[in-house]
Design an enzyme around this catalytic site. Sequence first.
Site, PDB file in Angstrom:
ATOM      1  N   ASP A 252       0.837  -1.194   0.000  1.00 59.45           N
ATOM      2  CA  ASP A 252       0.000   0.000   0.000  1.00 59.45           C
ATOM      3  C   ASP A 252       0.878   1.252   0.000  1.00 59.45           C
ATOM      4  O   ASP A 252       1.718   1.436   0.889  1.00 59.45           O
ATOM      5  CB  ASP A 252      -0.880  -0.041   1.247  1.00 59.45           C
ATOM      6  CG  ASP A 252      -1.995   0.980   1.237  1.00 59.45           C
ATOM      7  OD1 ASP A 252      -1.794   2.086   0.704  1.00 59.45           O
ATOM      8  OD2 ASP A 252      -3.074   0.676   1.781  1.00 59.45           O
TER       9      ASP A 252
ATOM     10  N   ASP B 182      -6.225   3.856 -10.692  1.00 63.13           N
ATOM     11  CA  ASP B 182      -7.537   3.199 -10.804  1.00 63.13           C
ATOM     12  C   ASP B 182      -8.611   4.205 -10.380  1.00 63.13           C
ATOM     13  O   ASP B 182      -8.564   4.744  -9.284  1.00 63.13           O
ATOM     14  CB  ASP B 182      -7.566   1.980  -9.886  1.00 63.13           C
ATOM     15  CG  ASP B 182      -8.760   1.080 -10.147  1.00 63.13           C
ATOM     16  OD1 ASP B 182      -9.847   1.608 -10.451  1.00 63.13           O
ATOM     17  OD2 ASP B 182      -8.611  -0.150 -10.036  1.00 63.13           O
TER      18      ASP B 182
END
Length: 239
Positions: free
Chosen positions: A122, A144
Amino acid sequence: MTDESDDAAAPRRLIFGRRRGRKLSPTRESTFGDWLPRLSITLPAPGVTLDPASLFAKPMKAYWVEVGFGDGGHLFALAAQHPEIGFLGVEPYEHGVAKLVMRVAEKVEAGGADNIRILTDDARLLLKALPDASVQRGFTLFPDPWPKKRHQWRRIVNTDTLADWARLIAPDDELRVATDVPDYQRWMLRHILAEPRFDWQAETSADWLQRPADWPPSKYEQKAIAAGRTPHYYRLRRI
């Protein structure tokens, strides 16, 4: 979605999607297995600062960070152009990481600069770990868009990450973000304009509709243009 490797009492909500696709080819899997440990960023314990200089064998002039590098085309091009810069790239998707690792291995074995390090987790963990004003340029390109409203909390360009970038990027240095999705364009601008430590570097529409000459194209960007979508490029100066 949560990360089960985290403390069970405080699971971490992941903002990225899948990590793996189809199986890697034997050659790519071998190179990936040999080289990724040499290039990997090991995050410190929570609350401990990560000095980017500690990731490289020799001092670098500056440190640039790309969040969500995809197949690594943009990151690799910049690293080849700037051997004096240390690059920290973040991408959880294995195939994208493997492509970049292959390129780096070939470059380093041919005598090129060893100036790329990779986190396959992450991105927020890296942004939290780096020290204040330690980054001279940051990138979040064509992330995204998470188009469904119930998933929009996963968008990587948001209030919290922009605040992290503002802490990390030194005054007069730059953050670059881009998207080809109209709804995400509006989302990005709304959040960018709400962060007072960044100044959007745009005077005419050409400033966000034309990619700057020193901004290498990415594979996703080229696909977006071929499909008839219009990328928007945002350059943000840290005040």
